[in-house]
Design a protein around this motif. Structure first.
Motif: not given
Length: 281
Positions: A204-216
């Motif tokens: 949910a935080m990932a979606k709300a953020s404006l980050a370009d990429e995610l570490i998963v």
């Protein structure tokens, strides 16, 4: 998450020194954290059952992350002595203030803020006011959700050579990660990567953020079931209703498994991590 080592925690850690083969303790405090985040122990109602392997894991965990042996280096009879050793957010309550962010350079280079060079101590970090975000003169930031993970990110099973040489590791500095994330992206001109827990709240935080990429995590259902938390999944699945199409494929893997993975568990168990584009849809 538990943020302070209580007298009860200390007393129960003392019990582990004498009961190294098997122990049954109340599932509260630091032992709730160990169960939820590291999948250590077996929950039976309000209790947690620890076998010799679990107790060994706890000992190794403290040794790995704090550099001391809780069975020989710590005098648990002294509150002052004990809290001196437990210096991270979860164990001693020392957390970055809400209006600040903490950073350190990934490759040991200097930190450039407002045209000035700062050198963080080896194994340490520097704290700035959030207003300085726009003055960070680096090309990439990796924002981390949890303080403990912020300190230990370099131990993760991740190809750090894929990141920029001047990358900064950033701790959010408050509980409202999404707000800080947006503030970082809006005021920082470089590339932003985010690392959250692999749970509903994290996505949910990932979606709300404006980050370009995610570490998963780059793993499968079996890993989720082996080291993940079913309790965390059950609690959060009733609170969040998210669209799987908005997230990397690992979200569907989590849903299929019915377990969540915290950052601490991902690092402790050396689960492979990879970069994925962050969907804005």
């Amino acid at each position: 998450m538990h943020k302070k080592l209580s007298k009860t925690d200390i007393n129960r850690l003392m019990r582990l020194k004498t009961k190294r083969s098997k122990a049954t303790l109340s599932r509260t405090g630091i032992f709730e954290t160990l169960y939820q985040d590291m999948n250590i122990g077996r929950a039976t109602g309000s209790k947690i059952e620890l076998n010799s392997r679990d107790i060994k894991k706890i000992r190794e965990l403290f040794l790995q992350q704090s550099g001391f042996d809780i069975f020989s280096d710590v005098d648990f009879s002294s509150r002052e002595s004990t809290t001196e050793h437990f210096s991270d957010e979860k164990l001693n309550g020392k957390q970055v203030k809400a209006n600040h962010i903490s950073v350190y350079p990934l490759n040991g280079e200097s930190i450039t803020v407002e045209g000035k060079l700062y050198t963080s101590p080896e194994g340490g970090y520097i704290t700035f006011n959030k207003e300085c975000i726009s003055s960070i003169q680096h090309s990439q930031c990796i924002l981390v959700e949890n303080f403990e993970t912020f300190l230990n990110l370099k131990n993760a099973n991740f190809n750090f050579s894929t990141l920029k040489k001047d990358a900064l590791i950033v701790y959010r500095g408050d509980k409202e990660t999404g707000i800080t994330m947006s503030l970082l992206k809006k005021n920082f001109s470089g590339h932003v990567i985010a690392f959250f827990d692999c749970d509903f709240a994290g996505f949910a935080m990932a979606k709300a953020s404006l980050a370009d990429e995610l570490i998963v995590p780059n793993t499968n259902v079996n890993t989720f079931k082996k080291i993940g938390s079913r309790d965390l999944y059950d609690i959060q699945s009733n609170k969040f209703k998210l669209n799987p199409r908005s997230f990397p494929a690992i979200y569907t893997t989590m849903m299929t498994a019915g377990y969540c993975l915290t950052q601490e568990a991902l690092i402790f168990h050396q689960v492979p991590l990879t970069l994925e584009q962050n969907s804005r849809s």
